[in-house]
Design a protein around this motif. Sequence first.
Motif, PDB file in Angstrom:
ATOM      1  N   LEU A   1      41.783  50.028  46.540  1.00  0.00           N
ATOM      2  CA  LEU A   1      42.381  49.848  47.854  1.00  0.00           C
ATOM      3  C   LEU A   1      41.521  48.842  48.616  1.00  0.00           C
ATOM      4  O   LEU A   1      40.306  48.996  48.705  1.00  0.00           O
ATOM      5  CB  LEU A   1      42.428  51.195  48.566  1.00  0.00           C
ATOM      6  CG  LEU A   1      43.072  51.268  49.948  1.00  0.00           C
ATOM      7  CD1 LEU A   1      43.674  52.654  50.167  1.00  0.00           C
ATOM      8  CD2 LEU A   1      42.059  50.998  51.063  1.00  0.00           C
ATOM      9  N   TYR A   2      42.156  47.817  49.160  1.00  0.00           N
ATOM     10  CA  TYR A   2      41.388  46.779  49.846  1.00  0.00           C
ATOM     11  C   TYR A   2      42.172  46.265  51.049  1.00  0.00           C
ATOM     12  O   TYR A   2      43.299  46.691  51.305  1.00  0.00           O
ATOM     13  CB  TYR A   2      41.052  45.625  48.892  1.00  0.00           C
ATOM     14  CG  TYR A   2      42.248  44.888  48.352  1.00  0.00           C
ATOM     15  CD1 TYR A   2      42.682  43.697  48.946  1.00  0.00           C
ATOM     16  CD2 TYR A   2      42.952  45.352  47.233  1.00  0.00           C
ATOM     17  CE1 TYR A   2      43.785  43.014  48.456  1.00  0.00           C
ATOM     18  CE2 TYR A   2      44.048  44.666  46.742  1.00  0.00           C
ATOM     19  CZ  TYR A   2      44.460  43.500  47.355  1.00  0.00           C
ATOM     20  OH  TYR A   2      45.551  42.818  46.877  1.00  0.00           O
TER      21      TYR A   2
ATOM     22  N   LYS B   1      41.577  41.613  55.458  1.00  0.00           N
ATOM     23  CA  LYS B   1      40.759  41.368  56.644  1.00  0.00           C
ATOM     24  C   LYS B   1      39.308  41.802  56.461  1.00  0.00           C
ATOM     25  O   LYS B   1      38.501  41.665  57.389  1.00  0.00           O
ATOM     26  CB  LYS B   1      41.364  42.088  57.852  1.00  0.00           C
ATOM     27  CG  LYS B   1      42.681  41.464  58.332  1.00  0.00           C
ATOM     28  CD  LYS B   1      43.115  42.033  59.666  1.00  0.00           C
ATOM     29  CE  LYS B   1      44.363  41.332  60.176  1.00  0.00           C
ATOM     30  NZ  LYS B   1      44.796  41.861  61.496  1.00  0.00           N
ATOM     31  N   GLU B   2      38.985  42.327  55.277  1.00  0.00           N
ATOM     32  CA  GLU B   2      37.598  42.693  55.015  1.00  0.00           C
ATOM     33  C   GLU B   2      36.718  41.442  55.000  1.00  0.00           C
ATOM     34  O   GLU B   2      37.152  40.362  54.596  1.00  0.00           O
ATOM     35  CB  GLU B   2      37.473  43.406  53.671  1.00  0.00           C
ATOM     36  CG  GLU B   2      38.008  44.823  53.683  1.00  0.00           C
ATOM     37  CD  GLU B   2      37.805  45.494  52.348  1.00  0.00           C
ATOM     38  OE1 GLU B   2      36.743  46.130  52.167  1.00  0.00           O
ATOM     39  OE2 GLU B   2      38.685  45.386  51.483  1.00  0.00           O
ATOM     40  N   GLU B   3      35.473  41.629  55.371  1.00  0.00           N
ATOM     41  CA  GLU B   3      34.557  40.492  55.485  1.00  0.00           C
ATOM     42  C   GLU B   3      34.333  39.800  54.143  1.00  0.00           C
ATOM     43  O   GLU B   3      34.227  38.571  54.079  1.00  0.00           O
ATOM     44  CB  GLU B   3      33.219  40.980  56.061  1.00  0.00           C
ATOM     45  CG  GLU B   3      32.286  39.854  56.445  1.00  0.00           C
ATOM     46  CD  GLU B   3      31.037  40.364  57.131  1.00  0.00           C
ATOM     47  OE1 GLU B   3      30.003  39.690  57.018  1.00  0.00           O
ATOM     48  OE2 GLU B   3      31.103  41.438  57.765  1.00  0.00           O
ATOM     49  N   ASP B   4      34.248  40.580  53.042  1.00  0.00           N
ATOM     50  CA  ASP B   4      33.951  39.989  51.739  1.00  0.00           C
ATOM     51  C   ASP B   4      35.198  39.714  50.903  1.00  0.00           C
ATOM     52  O   ASP B   4      35.097  39.398  49.712  1.00  0.00           O
ATOM     53  CB  ASP B   4      33.004  40.895  50.952  1.00  0.00           C
ATOM     54  CG  ASP B   4      33.569  42.300  50.752  1.00  0.00           C
ATOM     55  OD1 ASP B   4      34.600  42.611  51.388  1.00  0.00           O
ATOM     56  OD2 ASP B   4      32.979  43.073  49.990  1.00  0.00           O
ATOM     57  N   PHE B   5      36.390  39.823  51.499  1.00  0.00           N
ATOM     58  CA  PHE B   5      37.621  39.543  50.758  1.00  0.00           C
ATOM     59  C   PHE B   5      37.741  38.038  50.516  1.00  0.00           C
ATOM     60  O   PHE B   5      37.537  37.234  51.419  1.00  0.00           O
ATOM     61  CB  PHE B   5      38.841  40.036  51.541  1.00  0.00           C
ATOM     62  CG  PHE B   5      40.153  39.678  50.902  1.00  0.00           C
ATOM     63  CD1 PHE B   5      40.646  40.415  49.839  1.00  0.00           C
ATOM     64  CD2 PHE B   5      40.892  38.584  51.353  1.00  0.00           C
ATOM     65  CE1 PHE B   5      41.866  40.080  49.241  1.00  0.00           C
ATOM     66  CE2 PHE B   5      42.108  38.253  50.771  1.00  0.00           C
ATOM     67  CZ  PHE B   5      42.589  39.003  49.703  1.00  0.00           C
ATOM     68  N   GLN B   6      38.097  37.658  49.259  1.00  0.00           N
ATOM     69  CA  GLN B   6      38.251  36.247  48.914  1.00  0.00           C
ATOM     70  C   GLN B   6      39.709  35.883  48.640  1.00  0.00           C
ATOM     71  O   GLN B   6      40.253  34.997  49.273  1.00  0.00           O
ATOM     72  CB  GLN B   6      37.370  35.914  47.699  1.00  0.00           C
ATOM     73  CG  GLN B   6      35.879  36.017  48.014  1.00  0.00           C
ATOM     74  CD  GLN B   6      35.021  35.818  46.788  1.00  0.00           C
ATOM     75  OE1 GLN B   6      34.872  36.711  45.965  1.00  0.00           O
ATOM     76  NE2 GLN B   6      34.456  34.621  46.655  1.00  0.00           N
ATOM     77  N   SER B   7      40.319  36.557  47.669  1.00  0.00           N
ATOM     78  CA  SER B   7      41.728  36.291  47.371  1.00  0.00           C
ATOM     79  C   SER B   7      42.276  37.422  46.515  1.00  0.00           C
ATOM     80  O   SER B   7      41.525  38.171  45.891  1.00  0.00           O
ATOM     81  CB  SER B   7      41.894  34.957  46.635  1.00  0.00           C
ATOM     82  OG  SER B   7      41.385  35.060  45.313  1.00  0.00           O
ATOM     83  N   GLN B   8      43.604  37.507  46.455  1.00  0.00           N
ATOM     84  CA  GLN B   8      44.235  38.526  45.630  1.00  0.00           C
ATOM     85  C   GLN B   8      43.968  38.271  44.144  1.00  0.00           C
ATOM     86  O   GLN B   8      43.769  39.214  43.371  1.00  0.00           O
ATOM     87  CB  GLN B   8      45.744  38.566  45.885  1.00  0.00           C
ATOM     88  CG  GLN B   8      46.442  39.728  45.179  1.00  0.00           C
ATOM     89  CD  GLN B   8      47.941  39.654  45.265  1.00  0.00           C
ATOM     90  OE1 GLN B   8      48.528  38.599  44.988  1.00  0.00           O
ATOM     91  NE2 GLN B   8      48.586  40.747  45.633  1.00  0.00           N
ATOM     92  N   ASN B   9      43.936  36.992  43.748  1.00  0.00           N
ATOM     93  CA  ASN B   9      43.669  36.677  42.351  1.00  0.00           C
ATOM     94  C   ASN B   9      42.297  37.172  41.899  1.00  0.00           C
ATOM     95  O   ASN B   9      42.131  37.639  40.769  1.00  0.00           O
ATOM     96  CB  ASN B   9      43.773  35.167  42.118  1.00  0.00           C
ATOM     97  CG  ASN B   9      45.207  34.693  42.058  1.00  0.00           C
ATOM     98  OD1 ASN B   9      46.127  35.484  41.886  1.00  0.00           O
ATOM     99  ND2 ASN B   9      45.423  33.396  42.214  1.00  0.00           N
ATOM    100  N   ILE B  10      41.324  37.088  42.782  1.00  0.00           N
ATOM    101  CA  ILE B  10      39.983  37.577  42.445  1.00  0.00           C
ATOM    102  C   ILE B  10      39.990  39.095  42.335  1.00  0.00           C
ATOM    103  O   ILE B  10      39.343  39.672  41.446  1.00  0.00           O
ATOM    104  CB  ILE B  10      38.953  37.096  43.489  1.00  0.00           C
ATOM    105  CG1 ILE B  10      38.737  35.583  43.337  1.00  0.00           C
ATOM    106  CG2 ILE B  10      37.632  37.836  43.353  1.00  0.00           C
ATOM    107  CD1 ILE B  10      37.801  34.970  44.334  1.00  0.00           C
ATOM    108  N   GLU B  11      40.732  39.758  43.205  1.00  0.00           N
ATOM    109  CA  GLU B  11      40.843  41.215  43.117  1.00  0.00           C
ATOM    110  C   GLU B  11      41.500  41.621  41.789  1.00  0.00           C
ATOM    111  O   GLU B  11      41.081  42.587  41.151  1.00  0.00           O
ATOM    112  CB  GLU B  11      41.667  41.755  44.293  1.00  0.00           C
ATOM    113  CG  GLU B  11      41.051  41.564  45.665  1.00  0.00           C
ATOM    114  CD  GLU B  11      39.733  42.300  45.840  1.00  0.00           C
ATOM    115  OE1 GLU B  11      39.530  43.328  45.172  1.00  0.00           O
ATOM    116  OE2 GLU B  11      38.903  41.839  46.650  1.00  0.00           O
ATOM    117  N   ILE B  12      42.514  40.873  41.372  1.00  0.00           N
ATOM    118  CA  ILE B  12      43.179  41.157  40.095  1.00  0.00           C
ATOM    119  C   ILE B  12      42.220  40.927  38.936  1.00  0.00           C
ATOM    120  O   ILE B  12      42.158  41.726  37.991  1.00  0.00           O
ATOM    121  CB  ILE B  12      44.435  40.274  39.943  1.00  0.00           C
ATOM    122  CG1 ILE B  12      45.497  40.682  40.978  1.00  0.00           C
ATOM    123  CG2 ILE B  12      45.017  40.382  38.534  1.00  0.00           C
ATOM    124  CD1 ILE B  12      46.693  39.745  41.046  1.00  0.00           C
ATOM    125  N   ALA B  13      41.436  39.852  39.016  1.00  0.00           N
ATOM    126  CA  ALA B  13      40.465  39.550  37.951  1.00  0.00           C
ATOM    127  C   ALA B  13      39.432  40.665  37.821  1.00  0.00           C
ATOM    128  O   ALA B  13      39.022  41.020  36.711  1.00  0.00           O
ATOM    129  CB  ALA B  13      39.778  38.213  38.243  1.00  0.00           C
TER     130      ALA B  13
END
Length: 411
Positions: free
Chosen positions: A153-154, A157-169
């Motif tokens: 769960l993310y 707007k989190e400070e360390d969020f980069q992109s959805q693709n990185i979350e998937i990776a």
Amino acid sequence: MKSTEIYQMKRNLLTFLEKLTKGLSKPRKKFYSDILYGMSKAQNTLLSDIARALEEKIDLQYTIKRLSRNAAEENDLKQIHRNYLNTLKTSISDNPLVIVDESEIVKPYAEKMEDLALVRDASKNVLEKGYPTLNFSMATPKTKHPLPLYNHLYSSKEEDFQSQNIEIAKGFNTVHTFLGKKKATFVMDRGYDRNMIYEYVEELGHHFITRLNDNRYLLHKNRRIKVPDLANRRKGKINFKTEIQGEKYHLKVSHIKVELPVLQDTPLYMVVVYGYGAKPMKLLTNHSIKGKDDVLRILKSYITRWRIEELFRVQKEEFQLEKTRTMTLSSLRILYTILNCIIGHYSLAIEKNNYHTQIVLARARPSNKLKKIKFYLYRFIRGVSKILTFDTVGIRYFHRIEQRSNQLSLL
């Protein structure tokens, strides 16, 4: 209700808890035992309902505050997840199916919850406030129940969020590490029809089965052709009858050898399925297809993807996930993680199908017969809650008491 059933249920949960909290401090172990037991009994993720289920002889508000305070710390959540995955290692079959999909926790009326972002509510197809979730779940070999592997769960707007693709990776990396040397087949819907994902899965050495978007172009006999135009060249020579989410379908299936520009050295196949909707369903896979059996194996694997929809329904309807109210994202992550650990534990119990499993299923007291059911998770959840409802002392006095030695050391 027999006291032996209550004891066995509590012992089963506590044994799982000991594996789940291995390496944690005693206060944290106690906190997670409260959450695990309370959530199983209350059949709910609300802290107030979890607190009531603990049956503590103190003011309810003190219990809620204690749980809320401890839930704000998520430093040990990665350890919990590693321990949970260790409980699944003996359940991995060769070439397991790993279903990948995203969902959301919609909070349209929330104002002060941390890092609320806009997400698409799939049930209404509108944008609402909430949190996206990324889910990788393995289907159990026999009963095809979902075993959550990576459920994150993310918030954008989190400070360390980069992109959805990185979350998937991150999800692919976690599952790849968990599987070790075993190859998996990642089954994905149209939202994952992306070149980046195909390249990444191929680089990790796994297989994929993905439903294609109609705006995708494929290479066929050195020609660039749009997916719908290519699909219309095959009318379906293989007949297949199946049931999807309770509805029966008579499908016709064909396959075509194709290529992707980003994977030109990788042989790919498009499986075309008629009879599921108004337009044919198109699947892309890097599995080898040599005949009818291979084509049907691809189709059956994709049909299994609908099991993750049942997982989302269990989260939201059986455990009331979207009603959860927390002030911090850390608290919500802890509740979400423990919920998925519980679901995984229950799915394994259903897969084993021992005497204890049958007792729990019988205690749910539904109207329909067991023989007619193909998905037992709803009944198992209600059976556990029903048994624990008759427990009036909670988990507090059930913990193993550490005995101290009365012998005096001689100096």
